[in-house]
Motif scaffolding. Structure first.
Motif, PDB file in Angstrom:
ATOM      1  N   LEU A 187      -4.220   0.231   7.153  1.00 40.42           N
ATOM      2  CA  LEU A 187      -3.428  -0.247   6.017  1.00 40.42           C
ATOM      3  C   LEU A 187      -2.200  -1.024   6.485  1.00 40.42           C
ATOM      4  O   LEU A 187      -1.797  -2.007   5.864  1.00 40.42           O
ATOM      5  N   TYR A 235       0.848  -1.188   0.000  1.00 44.32           N
ATOM      6  CA  TYR A 235       0.000   0.000   0.000  1.00 44.32           C
ATOM      7  C   TYR A 235       0.884   1.239   0.000  1.00 44.32           C
ATOM      8  O   TYR A 235       2.103   1.184   0.241  1.00 44.32           O
ATOM      9  N   LEU A 289      -3.797   0.841  -2.566  1.00 45.82           N
ATOM     10  CA  LEU A 289      -3.548  -0.471  -1.965  1.00 45.82           C
ATOM     11  C   LEU A 289      -3.662  -1.518  -3.057  1.00 45.82           C
ATOM     12  O   LEU A 289      -4.459  -1.370  -3.989  1.00 45.82           O
ATOM     13  N   GLY A 341      -8.428  -6.528   2.290  1.00 40.99           N
ATOM     14  CA  GLY A 341      -8.112  -5.221   1.719  1.00 40.99           C
ATOM     15  C   GLY A 341      -9.308  -4.290   1.739  1.00 40.99           C
ATOM     16  O   GLY A 341      -9.171  -3.092   2.043  1.00 40.99           O
TER      17      GLY A 341
END
Length: 384
Positions: free
Chosen positions: A339, A292, A297, A324
């Motif tokens: 993330l 990411y 990402l 994700g």
């Protein structure tokens, strides 16, 4: 007159506002395969507005047919277990493998707590996933190719086009679900690391005899074979070897016929085949250093590409889309660490995969002096 001019200006502003809103999303997902659709349906379940961009107008058949039994909990979480239970897909109860010895071993799923796996009609499965997404009425740009991605502190601008128009999409975030080529990452200047040069030579052949609903794998001096049922009298065959071993295009059919003859077991049941449409594609391990970055990402093969011997393919794509999607939703809702949590989960899974992969290849010791087996693990070991 002045009133009419004001009205026209107001109408123009309204049109501009509509056009701006029409192509503005919280998240743009590039890639309409399993990873991309899993990301999209996860985001939508969390109330995050998104769209999917897919280069092909209709789904295309891809390699990868097997869903192992232990994928069922994930399929339930995604709400797609019913898709693989469709009669178009076949249940299967095990694999046959000749690896590490001359014996053909049968691995049965009968003792697995999740029961049987599924052999997919891959084209139909891709269609099912895209239809599931389309039924949400979220935007789906099929037949649009990615032309440009520009990211700054505030937003991401994504330019896509088909044969008749060019569209600029605005979003807060973009997800790369474009597979091994990782197109979004490349536009952002992010490169994947290739850990080995294994390639797959794949083709379908007609056979006169029926074969059971199972996958067969057999190692040879120069690589290994993968065989899976496609239709009642048609099979998918794939030969995996290193790029340096693959001959010139005009000699590939002879090469494959000779390689098949070196097998102990497959050559007894697959005879006199006619090899026609051949595809050659990368099939090794690759990864992003970090999956990411600022406003982006990567999921599926765009983030981590797996050796097909691991059977991680489709399941991993769906799982990364699920995790994700949750990570992006949490990030957009103010959880900055989301993330990094995604990275932690995916990197741990990737490291576990590498250790298992190396252990599996090290079982095969029949051809210690073979170029394939001598060089298969060299780069992989540097990552563990």
């Amino acid at each position: 007159m002045r009133l009419q001019q004001k009205k026209k200006v107001h109408e123009k502003e309204e049109r501009c506002l509509v056009e701006k809103d029409k192509y503005t999303y919280k998240v743009v997902i590039v890639g309409g395969g399993p990873a991309g659709i899993a990301t999209a349906i996860t985001l939508l379940s969390k109330g995050i507005d998104c769209c999917v961009v897919e280069a092909h107008k209709t789904p295309i058949r891809k390699s990868g047919e097997a869903i192992p039994p232990n994928a069922k909990p994930l399929l339930k979480q995604l709400g797609i277990l019913s898709l693989v239970e469709n009669e178009k897909h076949k249940v299967y109860y095990g694999n046959k493998s000749c690896w590490g010895s001359d014996i053909l071993e049968q691995k049965e799923f009968i003792a697995d707590k999740f029961g049987h796996g599924f052999l997919l009609d891959r084209l139909y499965f891709e269609t099912q996933l895209q239809d599931l997404y389309k039924n949400t009425n979220a935007s789906f740009y099929s037949g649009y190719k990615l032309k440009k991605v520009v990211s700054n502190e505030k937003e991401v601008s994504t330019t896509i086009e088909n044969d008749s128009e060019t569209i600029k999409l605005k979003s807060n975030f973009i997800v790369d679900a474009t597979g091994r080529k990782a197109s979004v990452c490349r536009h952002l200047g992010v490169q994947k690391e290739t850990l080995d040069s294994q390639f797959a030579i794949t083709f379908n052949v007609k056979i006169s005899n029926n074969i059971p609903n199972e996958i067969s794998v057999e190692a040879t001096k120069n690589g290994w074979w993968y065989v899976a049922p496609f239709t009642e009298n048609e099979i998918t065959m794939m030969f995996f070897t290193l790029k340096e071993i693959i001959p010139d295009k005009e000699n590939i059919e002879i090469f494959l016929q000779k390689e098949l003859q070196t097998t102990i077991h497959l050559s007894k049941i697959i005879k006199n085949i006619k090899i026609e449409t051949i595809k050659i594609m990368p099939a090794g391990t690759s990864c992003l250093q970090i999956p990411y970055g600022k406003n982006w990402l990567a999921v599926g093969d765009a983030a981590y590409s797996f050796d097909p011997i691991s059977s991680y393919g489709i399941t991993s794509a769906l799982a990364s889309g699920f995790y994700g999607g949750h990570a992006v939703a949490d990030y957009l809702n103010g959880k900055e660490e989301a993330l990094e949590v995604y990275r932690y989960v995916m990197e741990n899974a990737f490291q576990a995969y590498l250790h298992k992969l190396i252990a599996h290849y090290e079982v095969e010791k029949r051809w210690k002096q073979s170029y394939f087996w001598m060089n298969r693990l060299e780069m992989l070991k540097t990552k563990c």
